[in-house]
Every structure is written in structure tokens, then in C-alpha cells.
Design a protein around this motif. Structure first.
Motif, PDB file in Angstrom:
ATOM      1  N   TYR A 199       0.800  -1.235   0.000  1.00 44.64           N
ATOM      2  CA  TYR A 199       0.000   0.000   0.000  1.00 44.64           C
ATOM      3  C   TYR A 199       0.833   1.285   0.000  1.00 44.64           C
ATOM      4  O   TYR A 199       0.488   2.247  -0.690  1.00 44.64           O
ATOM      5  CB  TYR A 199      -0.935  -0.030   1.216  1.00 44.64           C
ATOM      6  N   SER A 236      -5.319   1.050  -3.633  1.00 43.64           N
ATOM      7  CA  SER A 236      -5.895   1.469  -2.353  1.00 43.64           C
ATOM      8  C   SER A 236      -7.138   0.621  -2.105  1.00 43.64           C
ATOM      9  O   SER A 236      -7.603  -0.090  -2.989  1.00 43.64           O
ATOM     10  CB  SER A 236      -6.221   2.963  -2.364  1.00 43.64           C
ATOM     11  N   LEU A 273     -17.170   2.791   4.196  1.00 39.37           N
ATOM     12  CA  LEU A 273     -16.925   3.402   5.512  1.00 39.37           C
ATOM     13  C   LEU A 273     -17.852   4.583   5.732  1.00 39.37           C
ATOM     14  O   LEU A 273     -18.420   4.754   6.806  1.00 39.37           O
ATOM     15  CB  LEU A 273     -15.468   3.875   5.605  1.00 39.37           C
ATOM     16  N   TRP A 307      -6.762   9.568   9.618  1.00 42.73           N
ATOM     17  CA  TRP A 307      -7.158  10.846   8.984  1.00 42.73           C
ATOM     18  C   TRP A 307      -8.678  11.019   9.072  1.00 42.73           C
ATOM     19  O   TRP A 307      -9.210  12.114   9.235  1.00 42.73           O
ATOM     20  CB  TRP A 307      -6.746  10.879   7.507  1.00 42.73           C
ATOM     21  N   ARG A 308      -9.359   9.905   8.920  1.00 41.96           N
ATOM     22  CA  ARG A 308     -10.823   9.942   8.959  1.00 41.96           C
ATOM     23  C   ARG A 308     -11.301  10.374  10.345  1.00 41.96           C
ATOM     24  O   ARG A 308     -12.209  11.187  10.477  1.00 41.96           O
ATOM     25  CB  ARG A 308     -11.286   8.519   8.605  1.00 41.96           C
ATOM     26  N   ASN A 341      -7.172   9.020  -4.603  1.00 43.51           N
ATOM     27  CA  ASN A 341      -6.751  10.082  -3.671  1.00 43.51           C
ATOM     28  C   ASN A 341      -5.659  10.997  -4.230  1.00 43.51           C
ATOM     29  O   ASN A 341      -5.741  12.220  -4.114  1.00 43.51           O
ATOM     30  CB  ASN A 341      -6.280   9.467  -2.352  1.00 43.51           C
ATOM     31  N   ARG A 399      -7.293  13.217  -6.576  1.00 42.96           N
ATOM     32  CA  ARG A 399      -8.126  14.227  -5.893  1.00 42.96           C
ATOM     33  C   ARG A 399      -7.247  15.420  -5.488  1.00 42.96           C
ATOM     34  O   ARG A 399      -7.644  16.577  -5.623  1.00 42.96           O
ATOM     35  CB  ARG A 399      -8.774  13.649  -4.623  1.00 42.96           C
ATOM     36  N   MET A 400      -6.056  15.111  -4.986  1.00 40.81           N
ATOM     37  CA  MET A 400      -5.175  16.207  -4.546  1.00 40.81           C
ATOM     38  C   MET A 400      -4.735  17.060  -5.740  1.00 40.81           C
ATOM     39  O   MET A 400      -4.723  18.288  -5.675  1.00 40.81           O
ATOM     40  CB  MET A 400      -3.948  15.644  -3.824  1.00 40.81           C
ATOM     41  N   LEU A 452     -19.447  12.636  -5.428  1.00 36.95           N
ATOM     42  CA  LEU A 452     -18.778  11.490  -4.790  1.00 36.95           C
ATOM     43  C   LEU A 452     -19.788  10.560  -4.121  1.00 36.95           C
ATOM     44  O   LEU A 452     -20.669  11.031  -3.401  1.00 36.95           O
ATOM     45  CB  LEU A 452     -17.823  11.976  -3.689  1.00 36.95           C
ATOM     46  N   ALA A 471     -19.021  11.100  -0.523  1.00 37.59           N
ATOM     47  CA  ALA A 471     -19.041  12.505  -0.087  1.00 37.59           C
ATOM     48  C   ALA A 471     -19.296  12.588   1.417  1.00 37.59           C
ATOM     49  O   ALA A 471     -20.346  12.162   1.885  1.00 37.59           O
ATOM     50  CB  ALA A 471     -20.115  13.283  -0.841  1.00 37.59           C
ATOM     51  N   ASN A 513     -14.367  15.683   3.277  1.00 38.35           N
ATOM     52  CA  ASN A 513     -14.298  16.540   2.096  1.00 38.35           C
ATOM     53  C   ASN A 513     -13.784  17.930   2.480  1.00 38.35           C
ATOM     54  O   ASN A 513     -12.838  18.453   1.877  1.00 38.35           O
ATOM     55  CB  ASN A 513     -15.686  16.620   1.452  1.00 38.35           C
ATOM     56  N   ASN A 535     -10.048  17.919   3.657  1.00 34.86           N
ATOM     57  CA  ASN A 535      -9.087  17.726   2.570  1.00 34.86           C
ATOM     58  C   ASN A 535      -9.048  18.920   1.625  1.00 34.86           C
ATOM     59  O   ASN A 535      -7.979  19.299   1.145  1.00 34.86           O
ATOM     60  CB  ASN A 535      -9.391  16.431   1.818  1.00 34.86           C
ATOM     61  N   TRP A 536     -10.200  19.518   1.340  1.00 35.93           N
ATOM     62  CA  TRP A 536     -10.181  20.712   0.480  1.00 35.93           C
ATOM     63  C   TRP A 536      -9.396  21.833   1.150  1.00 35.93           C
ATOM     64  O   TRP A 536      -8.581  22.503   0.513  1.00 35.93           O
ATOM     65  CB  TRP A 536     -11.600  21.166   0.121  1.00 35.93           C
ATOM     66  N   VAL A 566      -5.643  21.119   1.001  1.00 34.83           N
ATOM     67  CA  VAL A 566      -5.042  21.406  -0.312  1.00 34.83           C
ATOM     68  C   VAL A 566      -4.966  22.919  -0.541  1.00 34.83           C
ATOM     69  O   VAL A 566      -3.956  23.441  -1.022  1.00 34.83           O
ATOM     70  CB  VAL A 566      -5.850  20.739  -1.449  1.00 34.83           C
TER      71      VAL A 566
HETATM   72  C1  LIG Z   1      -9.947  17.255  -2.228  1.00 32.88           C
HETATM   73  C2  LIG Z   1     -10.239  15.953  -1.517  1.00 32.88           C
HETATM   74  C3  LIG Z   1     -11.546  15.642  -1.153  1.00 32.88           C
HETATM   75  C4  LIG Z   1     -11.824  14.447  -0.473  1.00 32.88           C
HETATM   76  N1  LIG Z   1     -13.124  14.153  -0.140  1.00 32.88           N
HETATM   77  C5  LIG Z   1     -13.401  13.002   0.545  1.00 32.88           C
HETATM   78  C6  LIG Z   1     -14.735  12.671   0.905  1.00 32.88           C
HETATM   79  O1  LIG Z   1     -15.689  13.423   0.664  1.00 32.88           O
HETATM   80  N2  LIG Z   1     -14.946  11.479   1.535  1.00 32.88           N
HETATM   81  C7  LIG Z   1     -13.925  10.624   1.855  1.00 32.88           C
HETATM   82  O2  LIG Z   1     -14.175   9.557   2.436  1.00 32.88           O
HETATM   83  N3  LIG Z   1     -12.652  10.940   1.552  1.00 32.88           N
HETATM   84  C8  LIG Z   1     -12.350  12.075   0.909  1.00 32.88           C
HETATM   85  N4  LIG Z   1     -11.051  12.365   0.573  1.00 32.88           N
HETATM   86  C9  LIG Z   1      -9.965  11.520   1.112  1.00 32.88           C
HETATM   87  C10 LIG Z   1      -9.482  10.395   0.200  1.00 32.88           C
HETATM   88  O3  LIG Z   1      -9.229  10.863  -1.079  1.00 32.88           O
HETATM   89  C11 LIG Z   1     -10.462   9.236   0.121  1.00 32.88           C
HETATM   90  O4  LIG Z   1     -10.866   8.840   1.413  1.00 32.88           O
HETATM   91  C12 LIG Z   1      -9.790   8.042  -0.573  1.00 32.88           C
HETATM   92  O5  LIG Z   1      -9.403   8.392  -1.866  1.00 32.88           O
HETATM   93  C13 LIG Z   1     -10.729   6.881  -0.615  1.00 32.88           C
HETATM   94  O6  LIG Z   1     -10.150   5.818  -1.308  1.00 32.88           O
HETATM   95  P1  LIG Z   1      -9.786   4.471  -0.572  1.00 32.88           P
HETATM   96  O7  LIG Z   1     -10.951   3.980   0.204  1.00 32.88           O
HETATM   97  O8  LIG Z   1      -9.199   3.573  -1.592  1.00 32.88           O
HETATM   98  O9  LIG Z   1      -8.700   4.960   0.463  1.00 32.88           O
HETATM   99  P2  LIG Z   1      -7.495   4.174   1.167  1.00 32.88           P
HETATM  100  O10 LIG Z   1      -6.242   4.782   0.681  1.00 32.88           O
HETATM  101  O11 LIG Z   1      -7.652   2.712   1.025  1.00 32.88           O
HETATM  102  O12 LIG Z   1      -7.678   4.612   2.695  1.00 32.88           O
HETATM  103  C14 LIG Z   1      -8.494   3.879   3.624  1.00 32.88           C
HETATM  104  C15 LIG Z   1      -9.549   4.755   4.226  1.00 32.88           C
HETATM  105  O13 LIG Z   1      -8.960   5.793   4.996  1.00 32.88           O
HETATM  106  C16 LIG Z   1      -9.738   6.980   4.884  1.00 32.88           C
HETATM  107  N5  LIG Z   1      -8.898   8.028   4.267  1.00 32.88           N
HETATM  108  C17 LIG Z   1      -7.891   7.856   3.384  1.00 32.88           C
HETATM  109  N6  LIG Z   1      -7.340   9.062   3.071  1.00 32.88           N
HETATM  110  C18 LIG Z   1      -8.029   9.976   3.769  1.00 32.88           C
HETATM  111  C19 LIG Z   1      -7.945  11.390   3.868  1.00 32.88           C
HETATM  112  N7  LIG Z   1      -7.027  12.096   3.196  1.00 32.88           N
HETATM  113  N8  LIG Z   1      -8.837  12.027   4.665  1.00 32.88           N
HETATM  114  C20 LIG Z   1      -9.777  11.347   5.369  1.00 32.88           C
HETATM  115  N9  LIG Z   1      -9.891  10.012   5.319  1.00 32.88           N
HETATM  116  C21 LIG Z   1      -9.039   9.332   4.530  1.00 32.88           C
HETATM  117  C22 LIG Z   1     -10.913   6.662   3.961  1.00 32.88           C
HETATM  118  O14 LIG Z   1     -12.025   6.356   4.753  1.00 32.88           O
HETATM  119  C23 LIG Z   1     -10.402   5.462   3.194  1.00 32.88           C
HETATM  120  O15 LIG Z   1     -11.430   4.615   2.741  1.00 32.88           O
HETATM  121  C24 LIG Z   1     -10.756  13.556  -0.132  1.00 32.88           C
HETATM  122  C25 LIG Z   1      -9.450  13.886  -0.506  1.00 32.88           C
HETATM  123  C26 LIG Z   1      -9.196  15.065  -1.199  1.00 32.88           C
HETATM  124  C27 LIG Z   1      -7.772  15.384  -1.577  1.00 32.88           C
END
Ligand SMILES: Cc1cc2nc3c(=O)[nH]c(=O)nc-3n(C[C@H](O)[C@H](O)[C@H](O)COP(=O)(O)OP(=O)(O)OC[C@H]3O[C@@H](n4cnc5c(N)ncnc54)[C@H](O)[C@@H]3O)c2cc1C
Length: 461
Positions: free
Chosen positions: A219, A231, A238, A269-270, A337, A340-341, A366, A369, A374, A377-378, A381
């Protein structure tokens, strides 16, 4: 027979490790209730793609409940009013619910507690917000010390099993029909790509976890490569509470190594995001650092901003990595992710458009969402958050695309460029673009413009 117990469902659509279900089932016959409440959240009613997910998740949970001779009672309207009515109608002893931290839910929980016996439980986060504090007893504002403090308490509590039996009430209250809620898009139906990308529901969440659990070791690197399935893609599961972070933790913990350590921090982070919105309930609409007011004011660019915002939303900026991300979002309701950044940074820095426009678009598009994730993270960035990247660190989309080997990803989501070789696809020469647009703004020009807007905003104070 003892008095019925209402389980108020929101973003906790699961049976296992669901403390509200667990407690209610031990206390008496159970009436699971979901209220579609587009009033209480004000302008934060559930967005379009998330409504699609909600429909399927409710359908899936209904099927699981039917196997146990139970069901979900569906009501529409103000949740507090509907629940108080249901308590009266059914003679329920108590309403059991997982605690939610969005500002509108905190208010609603307080109001409902004044009217009925409301029993709240924690269960959607590794630790409830406020459970760890600084030495001075304050909640954390910065992620790194927060994560360190949470890690000291890990592993999380043991998971609860599914309730063994769910007794039905003598009489089921009336319920809406899910189909009448029109959560699915019809004219036009834009959900085909989303349906092809996702399996929804508690069982699907666990299947995905099983499928992905073997990949956690890789990962740390793979999560940054949009062309790979690197990922977990558990975020919508979740968000909707089809799986709990404690279940994920216990399933993956023990896989020592960098992959798991990195993954654990993403889960934290969540939790961090919830901790932030509890301190700053206006986080999705207010910048939390001074000096940004002038940055996105752009008095002479109103018309251009509307056009550029639309180009960004449609994936037509001329930057393949940004456009691939925005089209992935539109097609699947999800975006990688790293992308998104890049896409978010492009909007706020290259196009100098206020982060709130981007936050809104993501909110609607999303399937995961999430009010807290959200906004946090916004603002991270954009550089406006309580903990955030510095505005002057401007991501270069073209080199990010190369560095993280996004060629396959671009070919998938920007088919106009599919035939270009790897050395051209990240930044195609203008005469090789065919129908694909030229760049809406040059990288160097955008960077200079952003930095000078930043300096001007600072001087303005
Ligand atoms: C501009 C922007 C907006 C975003 N909006 C959201 C949103 O509305 N909802 C959302 O769940 N995530 C959001 N994210 C965070 C992140 O992009 C997603 O959680 C992630 O891409 C989900 O993919 P994954 O389940 O494969 O994550 P993995 O990489 O497998 O991570 C595992 C879990 O950890 C949590 N997580 C991971 N990264 C973050 C992070 N940066 N912040 C908070 N939790 C995180 C998520 O619940 C995720 O499912 C955002 C990121 C950015 C840059």
C-alpha cells in the motif's frame, strides 16, 4: 411482550459491529428506521451520487433484515419529528442510534433527547472525537500529534457480532416505499458507470476487504499510483457505515510492515476530520486561516471563472491527469486520492477558483461525499485549513502524472489520448491532441499568477 426499541439508522447501515442494533436487540423487539431528512442538514442534503449509494445500501440492508424476518421502516421528513411520532405510534421504550458528529446531527440528537429516551453509542470511528486531547486538555488541531495520540490507544475496541436474533414488534408501523423516494437518477440516468464500478452493502464491503487484504503490504507505494488498484476503495462503505474502521483494523492488524502502518494512518485521517468538524462546525464553508479573503475574489474574472470551473468539472482543462480524475469522478462517483489532490490543487491554484466551488462539486459527485473528510481535505489542499499544505507549494500536474505513472489511468478515462505513447500522454503536444482541448492555462503562467495573487492577498491582509 416488552416494549419495542427503535434503531435510528443514518450512516451506519450494517448489522455487525453496530452497537445500536446490538443494544436494541438485547432490550426487546426491534424497529429499524431510516428517515430521509432533506430538511435538517440545510444546504448539506445528501448529494446526487451519494443518494444512488444510499438507495442500494438500504436495499441491501433490507434484504439482510428480511432473512431475519425483520425490515426497515422508511419515513421522510424532519428526523426528530418523525422519530418522536414513531415512538408515540409504537409505544417504543427508546431510540438507539450511533452518535453522528455533523453539526446538524449534533443539534438534532440534542433535540430528540429532550423528547424521547435517546440512547447514543459510538462505533463509526476508531475513537470518539474528543477522546484524545493535548497535554493541556484541548482537542488536537494538527494531524500528526493527533495520530500519535490515537495510535497509543490502538488497537480499537473488540468488534461486536451481529445480533443473534431480532424480534419483530407485534405490529409494524407504516413505511414509505423506497422506490418512491426517487434516490436513483432517471432523466437522464447517469449512474451506469457507478453501478458498473461498485458493489454496495455490508456483504460487499467485507468481500472488498477480503479481496484487498492481501495487497496492504504494497500500500505505501501502490496507493499513489492511479493506474493500479492500490488502495482499498473502502471509502463509500466506511462513509455509509457498511463496515466499521474497527472491523478493518482487526482484520488487517498483525500484517506488520510499512504498508499496514501507512494504511492505519489513513484510517486515522478519517477520525481526525471528525475531530476538526467538532471544533469548527462551519469548516465546509469558512476558511480557517487569515489572508485568503482577497485571493479568490477575482473581481475581473467572473465570466472566465464560470467557464474554467465548467472545464474543470467536465474534465476538459487540457491537463490529462486532471481531466482523467474529473471524468473518473463523473463516471464512477469516486476519484483516486492522489488525483483528488492534483485536481483540487489545480482548481484553487492554477485556476485561482475558490476551494468552496470544488468542495461543492465533490459533494454532489462522490459516492463517499463526507462532510468532514471533504472539507478537511479541500482546506488542506487550499492551504486555508487549521492544518494544511502551504498555498505556495503548487503541485505540478504534468510531473505528478509522470512521477506516479498515470499513463494507464489517462488512457482509461481520456480515450481521446489512448493511442499516444507514454512519453507524450502526460503532456501531449498541441498537434497530437485531436479533439482533446489545449491547456486552459499554461503551467508556468498559472504558477506565477497564483504566487502573485498570494503576495497581493498577504499585503492586503
Ligand atoms: C480534495 C479531496 C476531497 C476528499 N473528499 C473526501 C470525501 O468526501 N470522503 C472521503 O471519504 N474521503 C475524501 N477524501 C480523502 C481520500 O481521497 C479518500 O478517502 C480516498 O481516496 C478513498 O479511497 P480508498 O478507500 O481507496 O482509500 P485508502 O487509501 O484505502 O484509505 C483507507 C480509508 O482511509 C480513509 N482516508 C484515506 N485518506 C483519507 C484522507 N485524506 N482524509 C480522510 N480520510 C481518509 C478513507 O475512509 C479510506 O477509505 C478527499 C481527498 C481530497 C484530496
Amino acid at each position: 411482550m416488552s416494549a419495542p426499541q427503535i434503531v435510528w439508522l443514518r450512516r451506519d447501515l450494517r448489522l455487525a459491529d453496530q452497537p445500536a442494533f446490538h443494544a436494541a436487540a438485547q432490550a426487546g423487539p426491534v424497529i429499524p428506521v431510516y428517515v430521509l431528512d432533506d430538511e435538517t442538514a440545510g444546504d448539506r442534503a445528501i448529494g446526487g451520487a451519494a443518494r444512488w449509494w444510499l438507495h442500494h445500501s438500504l436495499e441491501s440492508l433490507s434484504r439482510s433484515l428480511a432473512q431475519r424476518h425483520s425490515r426497515i421502516v422508511l419515513r421522510r421528513g424532519d428526523a426528530v419529528r418523525e422519530l418522536a411520532k414513531l415512538v408515540e405510534e409504537t409505544g417504543a421504550e427508546a431510540v438507539h442510534a450511533l452518535r453522528h458528529y455533523e453539526p446538524w446531527w449534533r443539534k438534532a440528537q440534542g433535540k430528540l433527547a429532550g423528547q424521547v429516551d435517546l440512547r447514543l453509542y459510538d462505533g463509526n470511528y476508531l475513537m470518539p472525537p474528543g477522546a484524545v486531547t493535548t497535554n493541556g486538555g484541548d482537542p488536537y488541531k494538527i494531524y500528526t500529534p493527533f495520530a500519535k495520540a490515537v495510535l497509543d490507544y490502538m488497537p480499537p475496541r473488540e468488534c461486536l457480532p451481529e445480533p443473534e436474533t431480532l424480534h419483530s414488534p407485534d405490529r409494524w408501523p407504516d413505511s414509505d416505499d423506497l422506490a418512491d423516494w426517487n434516490l436513483l437518477p432517471t432523466r437522464p440516468d447517469w449512474s451506469g458507470g457507478i453501478a458498473a464500478f461498485w458493489q454496495v452493502g455490508e456483504a460487499a464491503a467485507h468481500e472488498r476487504l477480503e479481496e484487498w487484504s492481501g495487497d496492504v503490504a504494497a500500500y505505501a507505494d501502490a496507493r499513489n499510483q492511479p493506474s493500479q488498484d492500490g488502495s482499498s476503495r473502502l471509502s463509500p462503505h466506511l462513509h455509509w457505515g457498511e463496515i466499521s474502521p474497527a472491523q478493518i483494523w482487526h482484520r488487517l492488524d498483525g500484517r506488520r510492515g510499512e504498508g499496514w502502518a501507512t494504511y492505519a494512518k489513513e484510517l486515522i485521517w478519517r477520525d481526525y476530520a471528525q475531530n476538526v468538524i467538532c471544533q469548527f462546525p462551519g469548516y465546509a464553508s469558512e476558511s480557517y486561516r487569515d489572508g485568503y479573503a482577497g485571493l479568490w475574489r477575482n473581481p475581473n474574472r467572473g465570466h472566465l471563472i464560470a467557464e474554467e470551473l465548467q472545464a474543470w468539472q467536465r474534465g476538459m482543462t487540457g491537463y490529462p491527469i486532471v481531466d482523467a480524475g474529473m471524468r473518473q469522478l463523473w463516471q464512477t462517483g469516486w476519484m483516486h486520492n492522489r488525483v483528488r489532490m492534483i485536481a483540487a490543487s489545480f482548481l484553487v491554484k492554477h485556476l485561482l477558483i475558490d476551494w468552496r466551488h470544488g468542495e461543492r462539486w465533490f459533494w454532489d459527485c462522490l459516492v463517499d461525499a463526507d462532510f468532514a473528510n471533504n472539507a478537511v481535505n479541500w482546506q488542506w489542499v487550499a492551504g486555508t485549513g487549521v492544518d494544511s499544505n502551504m498555498f505556495v507549494r503548487i503541485m505540478a500536474p504534468l510531473s505528478q502524472s509522470e512521477k506516479f505513472d498515470a499513463a494507464g489511468y489517462i488512457r482509461e478515462y481520456v480515450p481521446e489520448l489512448a493511442d499516444l505513447p507514454d512519453d507524450q500522454i502526460h503532456d501531449p503536444p498541441d498537434d497530437c491532441r485531436g479533439d482533446y482541448p489545449v491547456k486552459v492555462v499554461g503551467h508556468r503562467e498559472a504558477r506565477e499568477r497564483a504566487l502573485s495573487a498570494w503576495r497581493a492577498a498577504k499585503e492586503e491582509g
